[in-house]
Design a protein around this motif. Structure first.
Motif, PDB file in Angstrom:
ATOM      1  N   LEU A  85       0.803  -1.225   0.000  1.00 31.81           N
ATOM      2  CA  LEU A  85       0.000   0.000   0.000  1.00 31.81           C
ATOM      3  C   LEU A  85       0.835   1.273   0.000  1.00 31.81           C
ATOM      4  N   VAL A  86       2.127   1.161   0.310  1.00 32.68           N
ATOM      5  CA  VAL A  86       2.942   2.357   0.496  1.00 32.68           C
ATOM      6  C   VAL A  86       3.966   2.483  -0.623  1.00 32.68           C
ATOM      7  N   GLN A  87       4.472   3.705  -0.777  1.00 33.27           N
ATOM      8  CA  GLN A  87       5.536   3.942  -1.757  1.00 33.27           C
ATOM      9  C   GLN A  87       6.802   3.251  -1.271  1.00 33.27           C
ATOM     10  N   ARG A  88       7.423   2.479  -2.141  1.00 34.09           N
ATOM     11  CA  ARG A  88       8.566   1.672  -1.756  1.00 34.09           C
ATOM     12  C   ARG A  88       9.788   2.087  -2.566  1.00 34.09           C
ATOM     13  N   VAL A  89      10.962   1.735  -2.054  1.00 30.86           N
ATOM     14  CA  VAL A  89      12.206   2.031  -2.767  1.00 30.86           C
ATOM     15  C   VAL A  89      12.211   1.320  -4.117  1.00 30.86           C
ATOM     16  N   ARG A  90      11.811   0.051  -4.111  1.00 30.27           N
ATOM     17  CA  ARG A  90      11.748  -0.730  -5.346  1.00 30.27           C
ATOM     18  C   ARG A  90      10.308  -0.718  -5.858  1.00 30.27           C
ATOM     19  N   PRO A  91      10.034  -0.178  -7.053  1.00 26.92           N
ATOM     20  CA  PRO A  91       8.656  -0.126  -7.559  1.00 26.92           C
ATOM     21  C   PRO A  91       8.033  -1.522  -7.608  1.00 26.92           C
ATOM     22  N   LEU A  92       6.751  -1.597  -7.291  1.00 30.79           N
ATOM     23  CA  LEU A  92       6.026  -2.856  -7.248  1.00 30.79           C
ATOM     24  C   LEU A  92       5.288  -3.055  -8.572  1.00 30.79           C
TER      25      LEU A  92
END
Length: 388
Positions: free
Chosen positions: A128-135
């Protein structure tokens, strides 16, 4: 209680600190804990920085794979988990499984339900959150995550924001507690350090020292903060900055400091082993966290406060849950770098305030944010009798 702690991380850096903190606290409470790690990871032993580079080669190689392929391998790790945890359950007969939740990992929840073993998930990451590695496989990740968060015995969130966000997205979740990060007071104890000697060793005698510990990444705002304050350091001639850590933006910060001729005012020692962090914090009069994010609980915030070093920090909800402005630290409106710089400059001239709030910050950690507190919280989620 016989407990299995399972995780899929490499167990290095902040992850390793958290894993060791929880595991050791559970053991101090009298429980037997067996850690099952990603192959090659050894979070219970803290390697030196130069040794870290040689460990976890399998994990590092996998992490460099293209996005979709990486996520397919994450899904495939469920088979590894089924095999390893099934054998561990037969051998150890645990009364609790505690897992540091990872995306796409559902096998632990399935196994725990099948065997009737309580399972508590610690939520540090989410689809649900912005992550370092795009999902890439976001919809699938969210479907799996929704199922896991609804079918675990209990959940440990690092902030109310994180839990509220999950409840909006997924509806009713398993019972949960809010458990921010913590500090090890046996290591982070200001009375154990010769502050005068350490400051002399680092050329900080006679200075007011504002510090920072952490990764040099764009979302932490270190580069923008240093650039903003570099132009104003003449307003506080006694002030020195010590920023410990490395990362993507460190070369740019080093170049800026060299160009401005500020090498005697801004120390950049790079990454140091975790067992040396407290010694660097002992040199500081106060600290700054230029930026954070909506959901995270910065580990270094707790370690700084445990050393009696209060922090100027952005007013994100998880940070504001820990820092009471003007009591255990100082908050500024997130994203307002100029206001952050102004607060740092103003505090350089207020020794009594720095010391008063630094003492209050340590008192808060002693009362509420030791790893033992986190371990006691997570155990409240386990049903009486140890069966779900």
């Amino acid at each position: 209680m016989n407990i299995i702690y399972h995780h899929r991380t490499q167990g290095r850096h902040v992850e390793g600190v958290h894993i060791r903190g929880i595991v050791h606290a559970l053991r101090e409470l009298g429980h037997q804990v067996t850690v099952i790690s990603f192959p090659g990871a050894d979070p219970e032993h803290e390697p030196a920085v130069q040794v870290n580079a040689k460990r976890g080669r399998l994990g590092s190689a996998i992490a460099r794979l293209p996005g979709v392929l990486f996520e397919i391998l994450e899904l495939g790790y469920n088979l590894v988990t089924l095999l390893r945890l099934s054998a561990a359950i037969r051998r150890l007969r645990p009364q609790l499984i505690y897992e540091r939740y990872s995306l796409f990992l559902f096998a632990t929840v399935w196994l725990a339900r099948r065997h009737g073993i309580p399972l508590v998930l610690e939520i540090n990451d989410s689809a649900l959150v912005q992550r370092v590695r795009p999902l890439r496989l976001k919809k699938l990740a969210r479907r799996i995550e929704s199922w896991c968060l609804r079918h675990a015995t209990g959940l440990v969130f690092i902030s109310n924001y994180f839990r509220d966000h999950a409840e909006v997205a997924y509806g009713a979740l398993a019972p949960s507690v809010i458990s921010p990060n913590a500090a090890n007071l046996s290591r982070f104890d200001p009375d154990k350090f010769d502050r005068t000697r350490l400051r002399a060793e680092h050329g900080l005698e006679g200075r007011v020292v504002c510090g920072h510990i952490g990764v040099f990444a764009h979302w932490h705002g270190v580069d923008g903060f240093v650039e903003a304050i570099a132009a104003r350091l003449s307003e506080a001639p006694e002030l020195a900055l010590v920023f410990v850590g490395d990362g993507r933006t460190l070369p740019a910060v080093r170049e800026l400091v060299a160009q401005r001729g500020l090498s005697d005012r801004v120390l950049l020692p790079g990454r140091v082993p975790h067992d040396e962090i407290a010694g660097w914090i002992a040199c500081m009069d106060y600290a700054v966290l230029p930026d954070s994010n909506q959901y995270g609980s910065p580990m270094k915030l707790f370690e700084l406060m445990a050393m009696g070093v209060a922090v100027v920090a952005p007013d994100y909800a998880p940070v504001a849950e820990v820092i009471e402005d003007g009591n255990t630290g100082w908050l500024f409106p997130r994203g307002e770098t100029a206001l952050c710089v102004q607060r740092v400059l103003d505090l350089a001239a207020h020794e009594d305030e720095r010391r008063r709030i630094g003492r209050a910050a340590r008192d808060y950690i002693v009362r509420e944010r030791q790893w033992r507190n986190n371990a006691e919280q997570l155990l409240t989620l386990v049903p009486a009798g140890g069966q779900s």
